[in-house]
Motif scaffolding. Structure first.
Motif, mmCIF file in Angstrom:
data_model
loop_
_atom_site.group_PDB
_atom_site.id
_atom_site.type_symbol
_atom_site.label_atom_id
_atom_site.label_comp_id
_atom_site.label_asym_id
_atom_site.label_seq_id
_atom_site.Cartn_x
_atom_site.Cartn_y
_atom_site.Cartn_z
ATOM 1 N N PRO A 191 0.802 -1.229 0.000
ATOM 2 C CA PRO A 191 0.000 0.000 0.000
ATOM 3 C C PRO A 191 0.833 1.277 0.000
ATOM 4 O O PRO A 191 0.549 2.209 -0.763
ATOM 5 N N THR A 192 1.857 1.340 0.857
ATOM 6 C CA THR A 192 2.665 2.557 0.908
ATOM 7 C C THR A 192 3.544 2.693 -0.328
ATOM 8 O O THR A 192 3.834 3.808 -0.772
ATOM 9 N N GLN A 193 3.989 1.575 -0.900
ATOM 10 C CA GLN A 193 4.774 1.649 -2.134
ATOM 11 C C GLN A 193 3.937 2.242 -3.272
ATOM 12 O O GLN A 193 4.428 3.047 -4.066
ATOM 13 N N ILE A 194 2.672 1.852 -3.345
ATOM 14 C CA ILE A 194 1.789 2.392 -4.384
ATOM 15 C C ILE A 194 1.595 3.886 -4.184
ATOM 16 O O ILE A 194 1.642 4.676 -5.139
ATOM 17 N N LEU A 195 1.391 4.313 -2.932
ATOM 18 C CA LEU A 195 1.212 5.741 -2.662
ATOM 19 C C LEU A 195 2.479 6.523 -2.999
ATOM 20 O O LEU A 195 2.408 7.637 -3.530
ATOM 21 N N ALA A 196 3.636 5.956 -2.684
ATOM 22 C CA ALA A 196 4.898 6.634 -2.997
ATOM 23 C C ALA A 196 5.064 6.797 -4.504
ATOM 24 O O ALA A 196 5.519 7.847 -4.982
ATOM 25 N N GLU A 197 4.690 5.783 -5.272
ATOM 26 C CA GLU A 197 4.785 5.900 -6.725
ATOM 27 C C GLU A 197 3.814 6.948 -7.251
ATOM 28 O O GLU A 197 4.106 7.652 -8.222
ATOM 29 N N ALA A 198 2.652 7.063 -6.611
ATOM 30 C CA ALA A 198 1.702 8.109 -7.000
ATOM 31 C C ALA A 198 2.290 9.494 -6.751
ATOM 32 O O ALA A 198 2.124 10.417 -7.564
ATOM 33 N N VAL A 199 2.989 9.655 -5.614
ATOM 34 C CA VAL A 199 3.665 10.920 -5.315
ATOM 35 C C VAL A 199 4.712 11.229 -6.384
ATOM 36 O O VAL A 199 4.829 12.357 -6.872
ATOM 37 N N LYS A 200 5.464 10.211 -6.779
ATOM 38 C CA LYS A 200 6.483 10.388 -7.815
ATOM 39 C C LYS A 200 5.843 10.793 -9.145
ATOM 40 O O LYS A 200 6.350 11.673 -9.848
ATOM 41 N N CYS A 201 4.731 10.162 -9.484
ATOM 42 C CA CYS A 201 4.043 10.472 -10.742
ATOM 43 C C CYS A 201 3.484 11.894 -10.762
ATOM 44 O O CYS A 201 3.280 12.466 -11.837
ATOM 45 N N GLU A 202 3.251 12.474 -9.582
ATOM 46 C CA GLU A 202 2.777 13.851 -9.513
ATOM 47 C C GLU A 202 3.912 14.860 -9.634
ATOM 48 O O GLU A 202 3.693 16.066 -9.518
ATOM 49 N N GLY A 203 5.135 14.369 -9.848
ATOM 50 C CA GLY A 203 6.255 15.259 -10.114
ATOM 51 C C GLY A 203 7.064 15.656 -8.891
ATOM 52 O O GLY A 203 7.943 16.522 -8.989
ATOM 53 N N PHE A 204 6.796 15.048 -7.743
ATOM 54 C CA PHE A 204 7.549 15.383 -6.531
ATOM 55 C C PHE A 204 8.883 14.643 -6.495
ATOM 56 O O PHE A 204 9.056 13.596 -7.137
ATOM 57 N N ASP A 205 9.812 15.190 -5.718
ATOM 58 C CA ASP A 205 11.147 14.612 -5.597
ATOM 59 C C ASP A 205 11.274 13.619 -4.455
ATOM 60 O O ASP A 205 12.267 12.883 -4.379
ATOM 61 N N GLY A 206 10.307 13.592 -3.565
ATOM 62 C CA GLY A 206 10.374 12.678 -2.430
ATOM 63 C C GLY A 206 9.267 12.966 -1.446
ATOM 64 O O GLY A 206 8.344 13.742 -1.728
ATOM 65 N N LEU A 207 9.359 12.336 -0.300
ATOM 66 C CA LEU A 207 8.353 12.549 0.738
ATOM 67 C C LEU A 207 8.984 12.472 2.117
ATOM 68 O O LEU A 207 10.054 11.890 2.310
ATOM 69 N N VAL A 208 8.307 13.103 3.063
ATOM 70 C CA VAL A 208 8.727 13.121 4.460
ATOM 71 C C VAL A 208 7.640 12.459 5.295
ATOM 72 O O VAL A 208 6.452 12.713 5.078
ATOM 73 N N TYR A 209 8.037 11.608 6.223
ATOM 74 C CA TYR A 209 7.068 11.004 7.133
ATOM 75 C C TYR A 209 7.706 10.859 8.511
ATOM 76 O O TYR A 209 8.938 10.821 8.646
ATOM 77 N N LYS A 210 6.874 10.810 9.510
ATOM 78 C CA LYS A 210 7.360 10.756 10.888
ATOM 79 C C LYS A 210 7.987 9.408 11.170
ATOM 80 O O LYS A 210 7.485 8.367 10.760
ATOM 81 N N SER A 211 9.095 9.435 11.881
ATOM 82 C CA SER A 211 9.735 8.200 12.320
ATOM 83 C C SER A 211 9.205 7.791 13.686
ATOM 84 O O SER A 211 8.832 8.635 14.503
ATOM 85 N N SER A 212 9.193 6.504 13.936
ATOM 86 C CA SER A 212 8.827 6.017 15.264
ATOM 87 C C SER A 212 9.994 6.148 16.226
ATOM 88 O O SER A 212 9.859 5.847 17.411
ATOM 89 N N PHE A 213 11.151 6.581 15.710
ATOM 90 C CA PHE A 213 12.358 6.721 16.519
ATOM 91 C C PHE A 213 12.816 8.181 16.521
ATOM 92 O O PHE A 213 12.511 8.938 15.614
ATOM 93 N N GLY A 214 13.573 8.551 17.520
ATOM 94 C CA GLY A 214 14.156 9.889 17.537
ATOM 95 C C GLY A 214 13.293 10.932 18.188
ATOM 96 O O GLY A 214 13.592 12.125 18.109
#
Length: 258
Positions: A191-214
């Motif tokens: 599921p998250t891989q599909i969403l990431a590819e959708a973000v890429k197809c929209e022309g973005f360079d990457g994404l930021v998400y919260k880590s469970s660490f730090g």
């Protein structure tokens, strides 16, 4: 805007258990809304920003007689991943190169799950140009379901669209942020891989998400193009200690003897 607070859960369930490569109409509709809405979370990572990457590898330096005289950080080719190191992750399927970075050393090290006594490499990586990214961490860690009334949960009362939409985006961020385990399979990542590819197809360079660490300031940054970053310096570090925290996840059982 998502109007069903269960939209991501339903999408994830279908992708993991039913249609993954030829998406059904419901999943396609979810992706359509996601791709339209994701631009509202656009942010910029400025060129020159420093982020951190950790890898479970290092270099040995040999003496005249073949003995190890010193160690240093892994080579730049190892820090910036190549296809042979493109293992499956939350953002990428196996073989698709994605550069995973973190906002701090603690977060970067924690994400690679080292053992006590293991030697790893930590590198500071500089972003070479302004990048358009999608920030999925907005509203992270809020229990939005607690905002729903009993009537809304049972379907007796309509859920306001804004509230349902916030629930879905919180689920999306949590899906990226949930720590992976050694038993996770491609189905769990899908599921998250599909969403990431959708973000890429929209022309973005990457994404930021919260880590469970730090802690509060622990974030992960996934870049689709490795060339958007360069290694400034790298060194080897030994893992001295790992803190363990746990809580009961289910019902206990006991074996009584007579």
């Amino acid at each position: 805007m998502f109007t069903d607070y269960r939209a991501y859960w339903n999408f994830s369930h279908r992708v993991r258990n039913s249609n993954r490569y030829a998406l059904d109409e419901a999943s396609l509709e979810f992706l359509r809304i996601f791709r339209e809405s994701v631009h509202q979370r656009e942010e910029t990572i400025r060129g020159g920003t420093n982020l951190v990457r950790a890898v479970r590898d290092y270099e040995e330096i040999y003496g005249e007689y073949g003995e190890v005289t010193n160690i240093t950080g892994a080579s730049e080719d190892r820090i910036l991943p190549k296809r042979q190191f493109a293992y499956e992750g939350r953002v990428n399927p196996s073989g698709v190169v994605t550069l995973y970075l973190a906002s701090s050393q603690t977060t970067a090290v924690s994400e690679v799950r080292p053992w006590v006594g293991e030697t790893i490499s930590i590198a500071w990586v500089s972003i070479v140009r302004d990048l358009r990214i999608v920030n999925l961490s907005i509203g992270h860690d809020k229990n939005l379901l607690s905002e729903l009334t009993l009537g809304e949960l049972t379907g007796e009362t309509p859920i306001p669209k804004e509230k349902a939409n916030r629930c879905v985006w919180n689920d999306i961020d949590n899906a990226f942020s949930t720590p992976t385990t050694r038993t996770d399979t491609g189905a769990e990542y899908a599921p998250t891989q599909i969403l990431a590819e959708a973000v890429k197809c929209e022309g973005f360079d990457g994404l930021v998400y919260k880590s469970s660490f730090g802690g509060e300031h622990g974030y992960n940054v996934a870049l689709f193009n490795v060339d958007d970053a360069k290694v400034e310096w790298c060194n080897a570090f030994s893992i001295d200690d790992i803190e363990i925290s746990f809580s009961q996840a289910g019902n206990p059982w006991s074996k009584r003897t007579t």
